[in-house]
Design an enzyme around this catalytic site. Structure first.
Site, PDB file in Angstrom:
ATOM      1  CE  LYS A 121      -4.156  -1.962   1.921  1.00 47.85           C
ATOM      2  NZ  LYS A 121      -3.864  -3.255   1.514  1.00 47.85           N
TER       3      LYS A 121
HETATM    4  C1  LIG Z   1      -4.293  -4.651   1.118  1.00 47.30           C
HETATM    5  C2  LIG Z   1      -3.489  -5.863   1.140  1.00 47.30           C
HETATM    6  C3  LIG Z   1      -3.828  -6.878   0.128  1.00 47.30           C
HETATM    7  C4  LIG Z   1      -5.146  -6.758  -0.954  1.00 47.30           C
HETATM    8  O1  LIG Z   1      -5.022  -5.796  -1.811  1.00 47.30           O
HETATM    9  P1  LIG Z   1      -6.233  -5.328  -2.633  1.00 47.30           P
HETATM   10  O2  LIG Z   1      -5.797  -4.144  -3.342  1.00 47.30           O
HETATM   11  O3  LIG Z   1      -7.337  -4.849  -1.541  1.00 47.30           O
HETATM   12  O4  LIG Z   1      -6.929  -6.560  -3.337  1.00 47.30           O
HETATM   13  C5  LIG Z   1      -2.944  -8.087  -0.072  1.00 47.30           C
HETATM   14  N1  LIG Z   1      -1.890  -8.007   0.833  1.00 47.30           N
HETATM   15  C6  LIG Z   1      -1.611  -7.110   1.568  1.00 47.30           C
HETATM   16  C7  LIG Z   1      -0.118  -7.178   2.470  1.00 47.30           C
HETATM   17  C8  LIG Z   1      -2.420  -6.233   1.589  1.00 47.30           C
HETATM   18  O5  LIG Z   1      -1.856  -4.918   2.572  1.00 47.30           O
END
Ligand SMILES: *Cc1c(COP(=O)(O)O)cnc(C)c1O
Length: 479
Positions: A121
């Protein structure tokens, strides 16, 4: 909202999936988040960049980001300014390549976790923080971001806006119900504009309060509240970049023409960026959606039925979703950009908790699989023992599903979404206590002072706190 804009079919003009929000400029799309008609924002057209690929594969990560993004930003931000924002956003990553790509066994892995909070993120939220600060300064506005988190998003959002001018952030989390590491990642950020609110309740309480805050339209307006959520267009945009960057690396290493990309998925934001990259011309053969046991999306791509079934906790909590907030964007393209149809489908889903789309299982662009709890731990163990590579539980779900969907002549690239040290409990469970992973960035947090405010699980308590600490027009800083 600034300046009416006319309908013109370009990639820096934004429309809603439900077709009733008119046309927005890039910066309004970023500041609005959710479209006013309840839909999600998308560019009016997607540029075909096939002719650029040979130039693009030579670019550094920030240079490539500039090329991808300027097509969606248009004249809203001068290119020289956009370049500065990108250079700053990606200066806080510890890997020189920003997104290193490594080969492990038969798979290629794009490590998306070298940012300040060790999860993917950061790639979007580091940029979003710069973007918010830039737009607010230009428009003489301030913004009070409010969010509720059970884990990753909170810390990544806090690191995205810490120390930024004209922005405050208030993050609620259920006291005692997020992991100690995740809590420390948030509460050790002592910048004046960061407020961690430990709510005396559970995650549902924090969600309920968040909803109430945004439903009080007078309050929302008066205190310039903004949301931190996974549907902001700028987040998707920032994520498109690494699909180009990483598939170029796999092409260079293997000589392959196309690459299959497997993505551990929760709210469908990450994989949707891959879907757009493919439509732009990135060398992606197929996308593979990897879910944990909360598999509403995997079931959809298998059966054509999208059906709410509750949510169960797993070792990969950032993928524990009941419905996927970005799914509607995919639906829009799948239904031939027919926004009336999208609106009707979403209304039916809200009413009944399910919807049926014939032929979904024959989708040639997205395949999907899920991985249960035992196999998640087994995969962590197997990668560690066989390849000395330690995946986090989210990445392990992707590796397991990616292996199962391997193709004959096309290499598979898996997205690694978090550093294993961030989920050391699950990794320790898979490997035993002698192999619990650590990371200097997380270790350092243990010694740091922290700050948080404990509040009752009541909307009034949170509103009162925001009233006392929010930025208002009078507090705008002029630079
Ligand atoms: C947010 C997150 C995901 C999922 O991603 P999306 O964009 O919501 O599909 C997967 N792995 C980690 C470590 C995350 O923080």
């Amino acid at each position: 909202m600034s300046g009416e804009i006319m309908s013109k079919n370009d990639s820096s003009t934004y429309i809603s999936t439900r077709g009733k929000s008119g046309y927005l400029r890039f910066r309004d799309a970023v500041m609005t988040g959710l479209a006013p008609d309840g839909g999600l924002l998308l560019p009016q057209s997607i540029p075909d960049v096939t002719a650029e690929l040979n130039k693009w594969r030579k670019l550094t990560y920030p240079e490539l980001a500039l090329e991808v993004m300027r097509r969606y930003v248009g004249s809203d931000i001068p290119v020289t300014d956009l370049r500065k924002l990108l250079n700053r956003a990606y200066s806080r990553f510890t890997a020189a390549e920003i997104v290193p790509v490594v080969q492990v066994g038969d798979l290629h892995i794009a490590e998306l976790f070298h940012g300040p909070t060790l999860a993917f993120k950061d790639l979007a939220l580091q940029f979003l923080g710069e973007l918010f600060e830039y737009i607010l300064a230009e428009e003489d506005r301030c913004l009070n971001l409010v969010g509720a988190t059970s884990g990753d998003t909170g810390s990544a959002a806090i690191y995205g806006v810490r120390g930024k001018q004209n922005i405050k952030i208030f993050i609620m989390y259920p006291d005692g119900r997020v992991s100690p590491v995740q809590e420390r990642q948030m509460t050790s950020v002592l910048d004046e504009n960061v407020h961690n609110l430990a709510i005396n309740g559970n995650f549902d309480d924090t969600q309920r309060i968040l909803k109430a805050l945004f439903q009080d339209l007078d309050f929302k307006e008066q205190y310039a509240l903004g949301a931190v959520n996974s549907v902001n267009w700028a987040r998707i945009l920032a994520q498109i970049v690494y699909y180009f960057y990483a598939t170029f690396r796999v092409q260079a290493d293997t000589g392959a023409e196309k690459v299959q990309v497997c993505v551990p998925t929760g709210n469908f934001g990450n994989i949707f960026a891959g879907y757009l990259a493919r439509r732009m011309g990135a060398p992606i053969e197929r996308l593979v959606l990897a879910a944990n046991r909360n598999d509403i999306l995997a079931r959809f791509f298998r059966t054509g039925r999208y059906e709410r079934q509750g949510v169960a906790p797993t070792y990969s909590p950032s993928m524990d979703i009941e419905v996927a907030s970005n799914f509607e964007r995919y639906l829009y393209y799948r239904e031939g950009r027919d926004s009336a149809k999208v609106e009707a489908l979403m209304a039916a889903f809200a009413r009944t908790g399910s919807l049926d789309l014939p032929n979904a299982a024959e989708d040639e662009v997205i395949a999907a699989g899920s991985c249960d709890q035992d196999r998640t731990l087994q995969t962590i163990r197997r990668y560690f023992e066989t390849y000395s590579y330690l995946p986090d539980p989210h990445t392990a779900v992707g590796l397991e599903v990616g292996e199962r969907f391997a193709l004959e002549d096309t290499p598979t690239l898996c997205m690694a979404t978090a550093h294993p040290a961030k989920f050391s409990d699950a990794v320790g469970k898979a490997l035993g206590p002698e192999h619990v992973p650590s990371h200097p960035q997380l270790k350092a947090l243990e010694e740091m002072p922290t700050r948080r405010e404990v509040l009752a699980a009541e909307t009034e308590a949170v509103q009162d706190y925001i009233r006392r600490h929010a930025l208002t027009r009078n507090s705008i800083t002029h630079s």
